[in-house]
Design an enzyme around this catalytic site. Structure first.
Site, short mmCIF file in Angstrom:
data_model
loop_
_atom_site.label_atom_id
_atom_site.label_comp_id
_atom_site.label_asym_id
_atom_site.label_seq_id
_atom_site.Cartn_x
_atom_site.Cartn_y
_atom_site.Cartn_z
N GLN A 54 9.43 19.44 1.97
CA GLN A 54 9.11 20.66 3.22
C GLN A 54 9.84 20.39 4.02
O GLN A 54 9.89 19.32 4.88
CB GLN A 54 7.77 20.37 3.57
N GLU A 97 -1.50 8.11 5.85
CA GLU A 97 -2.34 8.40 6.87
C GLU A 97 -3.04 9.88 6.53
O GLU A 97 -2.34 10.95 6.24
CB GLU A 97 -2.07 8.27 8.22
N CYS A 147 5.87 4.28 9.06
CA CYS A 147 6.57 3.71 7.92
C CYS A 147 7.91 3.98 7.77
O CYS A 147 9.04 3.23 7.70
CB CYS A 147 5.57 4.10 6.79
N GLU A 183 0.86 -1.24 0.01
CA GLU A 183 -0.04 -0.01 0.02
C GLU A 183 0.68 1.12 -0.21
O GLU A 183 2.05 1.14 0.57
CB GLU A 183 -1.05 0.04 1.29
N LYS A 222 10.51 2.98 10.31
CA LYS A 222 10.68 1.47 10.38
C LYS A 222 11.15 0.78 8.99
O LYS A 222 11.92 -0.05 8.69
CB LYS A 222 9.11 0.94 10.52
C1 UDX Z 1 0.16 -1.22 8.57
C2 UDX Z 1 1.29 -2.34 7.79
O1 UDX Z 1 0.54 -3.45 8.30
C3 UDX Z 1 2.68 -2.23 8.18
O2 UDX Z 1 3.47 -3.21 7.78
C4 UDX Z 1 2.85 -0.91 7.52
O3 UDX Z 1 4.20 -0.78 7.39
C5 UDX Z 1 2.23 0.29 8.12
O4 UDX Z 1 0.73 0.05 8.13
P1 UDX Z 1 -1.18 -0.47 10.74
O5 UDX Z 1 -2.15 -0.61 9.79
O6 UDX Z 1 -0.57 0.88 10.92
O7 UDX Z 1 0.10 -1.21 10.11
O8 UDX Z 1 -0.98 -1.29 12.05
P2 UDX Z 1 -1.99 -0.96 13.12
O9 UDX Z 1 -2.72 0.13 13.20
O10 UDX Z 1 -1.21 -1.47 14.14
O11 UDX Z 1 -2.93 -2.38 13.10
C6 UDX Z 1 -2.77 -3.66 12.97
C7 UDX Z 1 -4.01 -4.22 13.46
O12 UDX Z 1 -3.93 -5.73 13.28
C8 UDX Z 1 -4.48 -4.07 15.05
O13 UDX Z 1 -5.83 -3.68 14.72
C9 UDX Z 1 -4.53 -5.40 15.70
O14 UDX Z 1 -5.46 -5.68 16.55
C10 UDX Z 1 -4.81 -6.41 14.39
N1 UDX Z 1 -4.06 -7.79 14.65
C11 UDX Z 1 -2.48 -7.80 14.97
C12 UDX Z 1 -4.75 -8.72 14.43
O15 UDX Z 1 -5.96 -8.85 14.23
N2 UDX Z 1 -4.16 -10.20 14.70
C13 UDX Z 1 -2.67 -10.20 15.08
O16 UDX Z 1 -2.37 -11.42 14.95
C14 UDX Z 1 -2.07 -8.87 15.04
C1 UDX Z 2 3.97 7.26 4.19
C2 UDX Z 2 3.98 7.27 2.69
O1 UDX Z 2 3.75 8.67 2.09
C3 UDX Z 2 3.12 6.22 2.14
O2 UDX Z 2 3.14 6.03 0.73
C4 UDX Z 2 3.40 5.06 2.75
O3 UDX Z 2 2.71 3.68 2.29
C5 UDX Z 2 3.34 5.00 4.33
O4 UDX Z 2 4.13 6.07 4.66
P1 UDX Z 2 2.69 8.38 6.31
O5 UDX Z 2 3.68 7.91 7.01
O6 UDX Z 2 0.91 8.24 6.48
O7 UDX Z 2 2.92 7.54 4.63
O8 UDX Z 2 2.69 9.90 6.03
P2 UDX Z 2 3.48 11.01 4.78
O9 UDX Z 2 2.37 11.82 4.46
O10 UDX Z 2 4.22 10.23 4.02
O11 UDX Z 2 4.45 11.86 5.83
C6 UDX Z 2 5.56 11.22 6.52
C7 UDX Z 2 6.12 12.11 7.26
O12 UDX Z 2 7.08 12.84 6.49
C8 UDX Z 2 5.69 12.96 8.26
O13 UDX Z 2 5.97 13.01 9.72
C9 UDX Z 2 5.38 14.30 7.61
O14 UDX Z 2 5.21 15.54 8.49
C10 UDX Z 2 6.76 14.18 7.07
N1 UDX Z 2 7.02 15.19 5.82
C11 UDX Z 2 6.35 14.93 4.86
C12 UDX Z 2 7.84 16.14 6.03
O15 UDX Z 2 8.72 16.44 6.74
N2 UDX Z 2 8.01 16.87 4.75
C13 UDX Z 2 7.40 16.75 3.52
O16 UDX Z 2 7.56 17.40 2.68
C14 UDX Z 2 6.30 15.70 3.57
#
Ligand code: UDX
Ligand code: UDX
Length: 459
Positions: A279, A165, A288, A161, A291
C-alpha cells in the site's frame, strides 16, 4: 508431544512483552511479568491495559488466573523455566540499537536465577551476536553473586516476535511461523514445549480473536542463535523495502499518469509477489522498521559491508513524508499562514503508538514552512499530549475544530473512523476544500462529488 505447562517470567511489559505474557498465560502457562514502571504494574494488576491494543483488555481478563505483574525480579525470576526479555532497544545516535536496557535487565535476571535449568530468551530485537553478549552478561553477573544456588543452569535463546501492533493477539496466537534460535539443544526443546499449544493449535480460540479457517500446524523454525536474530531483521527490512518499492513506483505512476492502486493490485495478484505491504502512501513508521533497517546497516558496517537496497528503502521512506508537504505546496502555492489539518497521529490505525509516526514529521515540516497545523487522532490524542509536548498545542480535540476554516486536510492514518466519516458535513467548514489522501484509501470520485479537491501522494 504431550503438552506441559511451564513457569514463565517476562521482563518488560511494552507492546511485545505484554502480548507475550498475556498470551502465554491465556494458553495455560503460569506467567509473572516484571516491569520497572510501578504505575504500569499497578494498572495491569487492576486489570487495565496501559496501551491501546484491540482485544488486550479481554485477553487480560481471561488470562488473569495465570498472570501476575510485579516490579520485583525476586518475585518473578526464581523457579522460571523460561525468562523472556522484552525491554526496548531504541536507536542510538549512530543507528546501532541502544542496549543499556537489555544489559540491566540481563544483570537483574542473573541476580535472581535459581532454577535447575532456565532458558533466557531475547524477545527484544537485538543486533546479530547479542545472544552471545547477553549470555556473557548473565554469566558474569551470576559469577559475581555472593551466594550461587547449586545446580543452577541457564542458556540463552532468541525468539523474535513478528506481531503487528493493532493485530498483536492474532499474530501471537495464529502466527505464520515461530522462530527459535539457540546453540543449546535443551533450550530448543524447552521452547518447543512452551509453544506446543500454538504449534498444534490445540487451545480454544478467544471469542474476540477467532481462529482463521485456513490455519494448520504452525511451522517451527528451530535454528542457531545468529540465524534467528538475522531472520527478524531480514524480515522487517524486506517488508519495509516492499512498501518503499510501492512508493517509488507510485511516484513514477503519478508522472506517467498511471493509478498506483491498480498497479499494486495487478502486481500483488502474482503470488510470487503477494498483495500485502504494497500500500503506497506517506510511508512506514512505528517502532520497528526504522530502527531495524538502521540496525541492519550498522551491523553490516561493523563487517565493512554496505547494504544499498536497505539504505535506499530508508531514503524513499523519508522522501515520502516530504512529498506530502510538497503536494500541498504545489496546490496552495503559499504554505505560510495556511491552516492544514492532519487526520491521524498514530503511526498506523488500531494503535496509540506514536514512534516514528509520519504525522509528526509532516507536522514539523509544515510548521517549519510557516503553516498553521492542527492534528487529530481518535485514540492517541492523550498520549500525543504527554509524549510530544512541543507539538501538543496543535492538537484538535474535535473534527469540527480541525476542519473549521482549514485550507487543506491530509489523511495520514487510515483509522476506520476517518474512512467512515461524514465527509459531506465537513467540506462546508473548510476555507478551501483540499483533501490529500496520504494512504490511497478514499474513493477519489466520491470525494470529488462531495466537493473536495482530491489529491493523492502518488497522483
Ligand atoms: C519491543 C522490543 O523489545 C523491541 O526490541 C522491538 O523491536 C519492538 O518492540 P516495545 O514492547 O515496543 O519493544 O517496548 P516498550 O513499549 O518501550 O516497552 C518496554 C517495557 O520494558 C517498558 O514497559 C519499560 O518500563 C520496561 N523496562 C525497560 C523494564 O521493565 N526494565 C528495563 O530495564 C527497561
Ligand atoms: C512490524 C512488523 O510487521 C512486525 O512483523 C514486526 O515484528 C514489528 O514491526 P508494526 O510496526 O506493528 O509491525 O506495523 P506494520 O503493520 O508492519 O506497519 C508498519 C508501517 O508500515 C506502518 O506505518 C504502516 O502504516 C506502514 N505500511 C504498512 C504501509 O505504508 N503500507 C503497507 O502496505 C503496509
Amino acid at each position: 508431544m504431550e503438552e506441559r505447562y511451564m513457569k514463565v517470567c517476562v521482563v518488560g511489559t511494552g507492546y511485545v512483552g505484554l502480548t507475550t505474557g498475556v498470551s502465554l498465560a491465556f494458553l495455560g502457562h503460569q506467567v509473572t511479568c516484571v516491569d520497572l514502571d510501578q504505575q504500569k504494574v499497578d494498572m495491569l494488576n487492576g486489570g487495565r491495559c496501559p496501551i491501546y491494543e484491540p482485544g488486550m483488555d479481554d485477553l487480560l481478563a481471561e488470562a488473569a488466573p495465570n498472570l501476575t505483574f510485579t516490579t520485583s525480579y525476586t518475585d518473578a525470576v526464581p523457579g522460571a523455566d523460561v525468562v523472556f526479555v522484552a525491554v526496548q532497544t531504541p536507536s542510538a545516535p549512530d543507528g546501532s540499537p541502544d542496549l543499556r536496557y537489555l544489559r540491566s535487565a540481563a544483570e537483574s535476571v542473573a541476580q535472581n536465577l535459581d532454577h535447575s535449568f532456565t532458558v533466557v530468551v531475547n524477545k527484544s530485537t537485538v543486533p546479530i551476536g547479542s545472544g552471545n553478549w547477553v549470555d556473557a552478561i548473565l554469566r558474569e553477573s551470576f559469577a559475581q553473586r555472593a551466594e550461587r544456588p547449586a545446580g543452577c543452569e541457564f542458556s540463552v535463546a532468541s525468539n523474535p516476535e513478528f506481531l503487528r501492533e493493532g493485530n498483536a493477539i492474532h499474530d501471537t496466537l495464529f502466527p505464520d511461523r515461530i522462530v527459535i534460535g539457540s546453540d543449546n539443544p535443551r533450550s530448543l526443546e524447552v521452547l518447543n514445549q512452551l509453544y506446543r499449544p500454538i504449534i498444534n493449535q490445540t487451545f480454544t480460540a478467544p471469542s474476540f480473536s477467532p481462529r482463521p479457517d485456513d490455519i494448520g500446524a504452525v511451522p517451527l523454525v528451530s535454528t542457531d542463535l545468529a540465524s534467528a536474530e538475522l531472520i527478524k531483521y531480514a524480515a522487517n527490512a524486506f517488508l519495509a523495502l516492499k512498501i518503499s518499492y510501492a512508493n517509488e513506483i507510485g511516484q513514477l505512476a503519478a508522472k506517467v499518469g498511471a493509478d498506483i492502486t491498480e498497479v499494486t493490485r495487478g502486481m500483488g495478484l502474482d503470488q510470487r509477489i503477494g498483495s500485502r505491504f504494497l500500500q503506497a502512501g506517506v510511508g512506514w513508521g512505528g517502532s520497528c522498521f526504522g530502527k531495524d533497517t538502521r540496525a541492519l546497516i550498522a551491523t553490516a558496517a561493523e563487517y565493512n559491508y554496505s547494504m544499498p537496497i536497505v539504505q535506499a528503502a530508508r531514503e524513499v521512506n523519508e522522501r515520502q513524508r516530504l512529498i506530502a508537504v510538497e503536494r500541498l505546496q504545489d496546490e496552495l502555492r503559499i504554505l505560510k499562514g495556511r491552516k492544514i489539518g492532519l487526520l491521524g497521529i498514530a503511526f498506523k490505525p488500531n494503535t496509540d503508538d506514536l514512534r516514528d509516526s509520519p504525522s509528526l514529521d509532516i507536522a514539523n515540516l509544515l510548521l517549519a514552512r510557516g503553516a498553521r497545523v492542527r492534528l487529530h487522532d481518535p485514540i492517541a490524542g492523550e498520549r500525543f499530549r504527554r509524549e510530544q509536548p512541543a507539538l501538543a498545542p496543535y492538537l484538535s480535540e474535535s473534527l469540527d475544530d480541525l476542519f473549521d476554516d482549514c485550507d487543506a486536510v491530509v489523511l495520514v492514518t487510515e483509522w476506520a473512523q476517518y474512512l467512515e466519516l461524514d465527509w459531506s458535513k465537513f467540506v462546508g467548514l473548510m476555507r478551501t476544500p483540499i483533501l490529500l489522501d496520504g494512504r490511497h484509501v478514499l474513493d477519489a470520485d466520491r470525494m470529488a462529488r462531495l466537493g473536495y479537491k482530491y489529491l493523492a501522494i502518488a497522483g
